[in-house]
Design an enzyme around this catalytic site. Structure first.
Site, PDB file in Angstrom:
ATOM      1  N   SER A 150       0.886  -1.195   0.237  1.00 40.29           N
ATOM      2  CA  SER A 150      -0.017  -0.001  -0.376  1.00 40.29           C
ATOM      3  C   SER A 150       0.766   1.036  -0.503  1.00 40.29           C
ATOM      4  O   SER A 150       1.688   0.974   0.440  1.00 40.29           O
ATOM      5  CB  SER A 150      -1.362  -0.197   1.278  1.00 40.29           C
ATOM      6  OG  SER A 150       0.076   0.260   1.877  1.00 40.29           O
ATOM      7  N   GLY A 153       2.662   1.976   3.054  1.00 39.27           N
ATOM      8  CA  GLY A 153       3.122   0.861   3.656  1.00 39.27           C
ATOM      9  C   GLY A 153       4.198   0.696   3.423  1.00 39.27           C
ATOM     10  O   GLY A 153       5.324   1.026   2.833  1.00 39.27           O
ATOM     11  N   CYS A 154       4.432  -0.156   2.214  1.00 33.36           N
ATOM     12  CA  CYS A 154       5.035  -0.838   1.296  1.00 33.36           C
ATOM     13  C   CYS A 154       5.796   0.114   0.900  1.00 33.36           C
ATOM     14  O   CYS A 154       6.971  -0.233   0.441  1.00 33.36           O
ATOM     15  CB  CYS A 154       5.077  -2.534   1.409  1.00 33.36           C
ATOM     16  SG  CYS A 154       4.086  -3.490   2.143  1.00 33.36           S
ATOM     17  N   ILE A 155       5.151   1.058   0.088  1.00 38.08           N
ATOM     18  CA  ILE A 155       5.528   2.079  -0.935  1.00 38.08           C
ATOM     19  C   ILE A 155       6.426   2.428  -0.458  1.00 38.08           C
ATOM     20  O   ILE A 155       7.287   3.414  -1.000  1.00 38.08           O
ATOM     21  CB  ILE A 155       4.216   2.442  -1.934  1.00 38.08           C
ATOM     22  CG1 ILE A 155       3.409   0.564  -2.522  1.00 38.08           C
ATOM     23  CG2 ILE A 155       4.585   3.464  -3.070  1.00 38.08           C
ATOM     24  CD1 ILE A 155       4.113   0.531  -3.469  1.00 38.08           C
ATOM     25  N   SER A 158       9.715   0.952   0.203  1.00 35.35           N
ATOM     26  CA  SER A 158      10.587   0.586  -0.586  1.00 35.35           C
ATOM     27  C   SER A 158      11.197   1.696  -1.185  1.00 35.35           C
ATOM     28  O   SER A 158      12.371   1.893  -1.672  1.00 35.35           O
ATOM     29  CB  SER A 158       9.772  -0.519  -1.517  1.00 35.35           C
ATOM     30  OG  SER A 158       9.174  -1.252  -0.630  1.00 35.35           O
TER      31      SER A 158
END
Length: 213
Positions: A150, A153-155, A158
């Site tokens: 999301s 979160g992970c976007i 990263s």
């Protein structure tokens, strides 16, 4: 003046410089799993449903251009989930991400093809405790194009790590999603200001075509 306008005015001239594409991009498809697109699932996020629809075209173009494509998913080992550490304590909903659970399967429209790299991770960043950075460096990649979920979160995690590993970081606005527009937009604002460029799908596809020659 709205809060968003005030923030942009405040940041102008200090944050928000453009980094642009380099010479060799890779497309990173982050965690496009059915738990985010299945109505009624705890992780269901309408913004991710829309992102999958947009990312399918981006992925098809990247394949046609010969761009390196890397997919990530989240996988844990039940029954104790020790590999999830503190994160699964903070977010026990992530315990759905186990082998064999339909919610952990890739969304069909953006599923990996044979020969494409798939990296499993246990935390938010696609770079943390994975072989992603060495893989990209070995392939001569200088630009990471991000799609997935999301956004908050992970976007975001990263994107920050991509920059910290020395990659130009590009987030494709229409191809990332979240469960609510507020964290989605706030995190895109932060990423675009400090860590990379947030671009439209049209612009990203144009750059991929150009770099493919």
């Amino acid at each position: 003046m709205s809060d968003a306008q005030s923030a942009r005015d405040n940041y102008q001239g200090v944050w928000g410089q453009r980094i642009g594409f380099g010479r060799k991009p890779a497309l990173l498809m982050i965690d496009f799993m059915q738990g985010y697109t299945t109505p009624g699932a705890p992780l269901y996020a309408p913004g991710v449903v829309a992102a999958v629809e947009q990312a399918a075209g981006l992925l098809a173009l990247a394949r046609d251009c010969g761009t390196l494509v890397v997919h990530t998913n989240i996988r844990y080992q039940p029954p104790h989930f020790a590999d999830g550490g503190v994160w699964v304590r903070k977010a026990p909903v992530m315990k759905d991400m186990v082998e064999g659970n339909p919610l952990a399967a890739f969304c069909e429209a953006v599923a990996p093809q044979a020969g494409e790299v798939v990296l499993s991770k246990q935390y938010a960043s696609a770079f943390f405790a994975t072989s992603l950075a060495p893989l990209l460096h070995a392939q001569g990649v200088d630009t990471v194009v991000l799609a997935g979920c999301s956004t908050s979160g992970c976007i975001r995690a990263s994107a920050v790590d991509a920059m910290q590993h020395g990659f130009r970081t590009i987030v494709v606005r229409e191809c990332v999603g979240d469960r609510h527009s507020d964290p989605h937009e706030a995190n895109l604002f932060d990423i675009d200001s400090k860590y990379g460029d947030v671009v439209t799908r049209q612009d990203a596809m144009q750059q991929l075509r150009h770099l493919a020659g």
